[in-house]
Design an enzyme around this catalytic site. Sequence first.
Site, PDB file in Angstrom:
ATOM      1  N   LYS A  78      68.339  38.373   9.225  1.00 55.11           N
ATOM      2  CA  LYS A  78      68.196  39.488  10.176  1.00 55.11           C
ATOM      3  C   LYS A  78      69.435  39.572  11.063  1.00 55.11           C
ATOM      4  O   LYS A  78      69.957  38.542  11.510  1.00 55.11           O
ATOM      5  CB  LYS A  78      66.943  39.260  11.027  1.00 55.11           C
TER       6      LYS A  78
ATOM      7  N   SER B 138      60.025  44.258  14.269  1.00 58.85           N
ATOM      8  CA  SER B 138      61.402  44.687  14.186  1.00 58.85           C
ATOM      9  C   SER B 138      62.172  44.126  12.984  1.00 58.85           C
ATOM     10  O   SER B 138      63.237  44.634  12.665  1.00 58.85           O
ATOM     11  CB  SER B 138      62.136  44.273  15.465  1.00 58.85           C
TER      12      SER B 138
ATOM     13  N   SER C 109      57.150  40.590  15.304  1.00 53.88           N
ATOM     14  CA  SER C 109      58.238  41.171  14.508  1.00 53.88           C
ATOM     15  C   SER C 109      58.470  40.528  13.161  1.00 53.88           C
ATOM     16  O   SER C 109      59.263  41.034  12.365  1.00 53.88           O
ATOM     17  CB  SER C 109      59.546  41.137  15.308  1.00 53.88           C
TER      18      SER C 109
END
Lengths: 492, 478
Positions: free
Chosen positions: B79, B154, B178
Amino acid sequence: MSSSAPPVATLEAIARYEPVIGLEVHVQLATATKIFCGCPTSFGAPPNTNVCPVCLGLPGALPVLSREAVELAIKGALALDCRINPQSRFARKNYFYPDLPKGYQISQYDEPLGEHGYVDIVVDGAARRIGVTRVHMEDDAGKSIHDGFRDSDRYSYVDLNRSGTPLIEIVSDPDMRTSDEAYAYLTELKQVLQFVEVSTCDMEKGHLRCDANVSVRIKGAEKFGTKVEVKNLNSFRFLKLALDYEIARQVAVIESGGKVEQETRLYNPDLGETAGMRSKEHAHDYRYFPEPDLVPLRIGENWLAEVRAGMPELPARKRTRFIGEYGLREYDAEVLTATRAVSEYYETVAKASGDPKTAANWVMGDLMGLLKAEGKEIAESPVSPENLGELVKLIAKGELSGKLAKEVFPKMFSTGERAGVIVEREGLRQISDTGALEKIIADVIAGNPKQVEQYRGGKTTVINFLVGQAMRATRGQANVALVTDLFKQKLG
Amino acid sequence: MDIPSLTIARVREGLLSRRFSAAELAAEALRYAQAENPKTNAYLHFSPERALAAAKRVDEQIARGEDPGPLAGVPVAVKDVILTKGVRTTCGSKLLANYIPPYDATAVVRIEQAGGVIVGKTNCDEFAMGSSTENSAFGPVRNPVAPDRVPGGSSGGSAAAVAQGTAVVALGSDTGGSIRQPASFCGVVGVTPTYGRVSRYGLTAFASSLDHIGPFSRSVKDSATLLRVIAGRDPRDSTSADAPVPDYTALLDRNVKGLKLGLPREYLRELMSETGDLLSRGVGVLQSLGCQIREISLPSTNYAIACYYIICTAEASSNLARYDGVRYTFRSEMSDTLSDMYRNTRGEGFGAECKRRIMLGTYVLSAGYYDAYYLKAQKVRALIARDFANAFQEVDAIVAPVSPFPAFKLGEKVDDPLAMYLSDIYTITGDLAGIPCMSVPCGNTAGGLPVGMQILTRHFDETTMFRLADAFEEAQRG
């Protein structure tokens, strides 16, 4: 605008008021590395070289508290007789400034490291105890440089070498009533912190920075007046000048029917005035909250005991001990505990010589005189305390006359040689051998019948002439007291 | 080489039997990921140089007869809030569009030390703030299962990459759900370990007391393997725990008979019926494995959303202060004064959601409001943690939904932040309590949308969580 100087009150008016002063002092801890990373704290490196992701505030970087910084902070707080809290906590103080790379300072807020300490001061012979509210740890910001570059009219530069340098902030109680007391407090604070080697307290390098909170009230009033924070007090002299100015200014404001505004003012040393900062610059809401990247700082009994054991004797205690143990006068004890280096030097001389009083005279007199003349610190003295101790011991044992010692010492100072070496080489050892002296005395008596006559006739002061003759015959090496006694015996 | 079907074990087997080299695999995985990416926008950028260098090291180790490590040759997606030295790390923000970090996150270092091959950086909501990955400054991610729908957020890019098969495992970050919510939406496994289990060093901070790094994978076992690699004390993170890290995969015994599981009644009220049905079916599966199910209560749950959005915004308002235009971020040049420069840089640089949270957080920390908001929220947080502690006196694990609904359509909730916040309702409690929790696939809706089941266990008891999830996964398969 604050360019026109506000009126300053008359001395008569000021005399009706009592100032109330508290100081906030920032002290840089003498650690080798920064408080939350391993970068060096050394002064004078090229800009932005002593930096890493942590002190640059890069994304993802996290602080790790330095054990060394905590221990020095504890020492500083203990030296001010603070209570060390078994748990303290770091908090973020949020504000924007280009030299504050994280956008917040990591400080301590409602749970500081130490509390409830004090500093004893003496002003005009009167002793006063000034309370220390708290001692807390924090990291320093970097430095903004607004001048000196070709494009300084349009840009400011930021050097982050200082970012993350460990500080303690020492907040006093509002206990001071004159600028002289504030001066004495800061002086004592500096001495103590240097003594325990918590900080060099070098003001020129910014290792000691001071802000003052000042208010005035009519004498006898119970309530404090509105306080003003005065910043930019970068020397002891400025502290006193700024306080005196600010006190007079506040009295003038009140006397002319006005009200003192709660604000932050900057001292301008060129004008000798304080001026209010634009409200924007200090209208901060710091939005403190506990620093989530650090766990609470727990200082257990064992750790505290360990740090305490590593503390040197504090100057006040040392003074008392010097007076009791070595029979020093108060003033001498004061001088000999002015710094840790001086006190340790003196104590070594005192022990090596076995004559602490004479040792004190030599350290304060001849040694400090020569050091001063050469602009040297005691740590740089070419005469080691052991050597000076030997010199004093030779005097005490009657092996060297005080007079000749005054000649030997400068030689020691310029060559670094031991006293005994110089005395032996130059044949300066005092003659205390009765057998050797009796021959000389007999010669003097034989050679000066007239004076011998006068002495025996009752004019006893003539003995000084005779002793002088004997001293000349021995090139000053004879033990004066012994020679005098021998003459008295022979002539009596 | 069928990249989407790879597992950690298959990669290892292929390497050790010399069917392919790590370098060949890395090249093929990169080629495949780059070709597939336009379908989802899961990756923001790829790291071919770094990947090939890592693969080469693995090949050399194998050639020397050394153990190439538990992640040998495994393509990993990371990420883009997790820092990679020399590889652009944007946090999904315009402010860091060109930011190249000078150092690696600890998790990244550990992955490469274990032989992992980082192929690229995945898209996410700006600074990990969001539940749909629509808050990325670089365009939204499409759910590989249903391209007109969000992948969750997210960490939507990481979930999509694993679901799409362009990476075997991925790293995400979880502050309020997330990892678990996008795992649920994309039909993969997503794990939020105990707070302190994985170092946060090099994870761009959103809300420091809630931020976690954790794995995504297509099987429980692979997440367990990845977690073991990245877990453990890191002297660079003061909040990382000095707790022993078990060999999770060795403990996956597929025997969960007698485990006591709690079903919190507060989590079952708002469920859309289809999600509720799938969860009930999943609970039935667990029962058939011999688990004892009982209803429990977590009474402070109702206050969780309010509590969470006070604490996370407060911390975010401080954590995002450093993106100020002075040093490494985008800077708005059209400014005459310092305060204009700050205002313009942050005004142009941050997206709407970040601004919203900075304002909320600044407000709740302001003088006069601190006690009423932040301090109270901390007390509620303690109550939520106590609820879990009480529950774990009775049960070994808690089973719950991950999200009230499956993946929603792109654009559906963008203009309704409150509705978006409510999608975190079942996931934020785990973060607030700091306990391990994960999402494991629990079947699909009639429309083919994946739904995950959440498992939560005691602090540092990832082992029970993995054992349960692995047994459940096996039973689903069978």
